[in-house]
Design an enzyme around this catalytic site. Structure first.
Site, PDB file in Angstrom:
ATOM      1  N   MET A  46      39.955  44.769  37.207  1.00  3.87           N
ATOM      2  CA  MET A  46      40.397  44.207  35.884  1.00  3.87           C
ATOM      3  C   MET A  46      39.598  43.520  35.153  1.00  3.87           C
ATOM      4  SD  MET A  46      43.578  41.834  35.361  1.00  3.87           S
ATOM      5  CE  MET A  46      42.882  40.211  34.574  1.00  3.87           C
ATOM      6  N   PRO A  47      38.877  43.706  34.473  1.00  3.94           N
ATOM      7  CA  PRO A  47      37.782  42.926  33.733  1.00  3.94           C
ATOM      8  C   PRO A  47      38.554  41.670  32.687  1.00  3.94           C
ATOM      9  CG  PRO A  47      36.813  45.071  33.545  1.00  3.94           C
ATOM     10  CD  PRO A  47      38.243  45.171  34.314  1.00  3.94           C
TER      11      PRO A  47
END
Length: 126
Positions: free
Chosen positions: A1-2
């Site tokens: 999850m950037p």
């Protein structure tokens, strides 16, 4: 999850800002394989005087910088990170008209335990 933070000048149209946002996201999907629905971005616009940068640092001629800061879980190879940079620049030039010289990208890596995406739980920890 950037987590992606994008800072750009406030004189850009909403359509251009959306194209920048989309271009960064598509590069993340294509270069490092994040899921298409894994999109968390903070897009902030500023008057030109609030974006300070060296116009000639390392021989790159900058005029209208777009800063892209990406925080993500550690573990991508140097090749994948460099591919990400190339794809971001290519997408922003093609879809938003941003000159390649004006795209500044930084990556900050951390560990899975450093993420909670709601409910006070570290969902990425097995």
């Amino acid at each position: 999850m950037p987590l992606v933070r994008i800072d750009a000048r406030s004189d850009k149209s909403p359509e251009t800002l959306r194209a920048i946002s989309d271009g960064v996201h598509h590069a993340l999907v294509d270069a490092i394989g994040i899921p298409a629905d894994d999109r968390f971005q903070i897009l902030t616009t500023h008057p030109a005087h609030e974006l300070v940068f060296d116009e000639h640092y390392l021989g790159v001629e900058r005029r209208d910088v777009v800063f892209v800061q990406i925080t993500l879980v550690r573990g991508r190879s140097d090749e994948k990170r460099q591919d990400l940079y190339r794809r971001i620049v290519r997408n922003l030039e093609a879809d938003a008209g941003v000159r390649p010289q004006d795209v500044v990208v930084t990556l900050t890596e951390n560990e899975r335990v450093d993420w909670s995406v709601g409910e006070g739980v570290a969902q990425l920890v097995p």
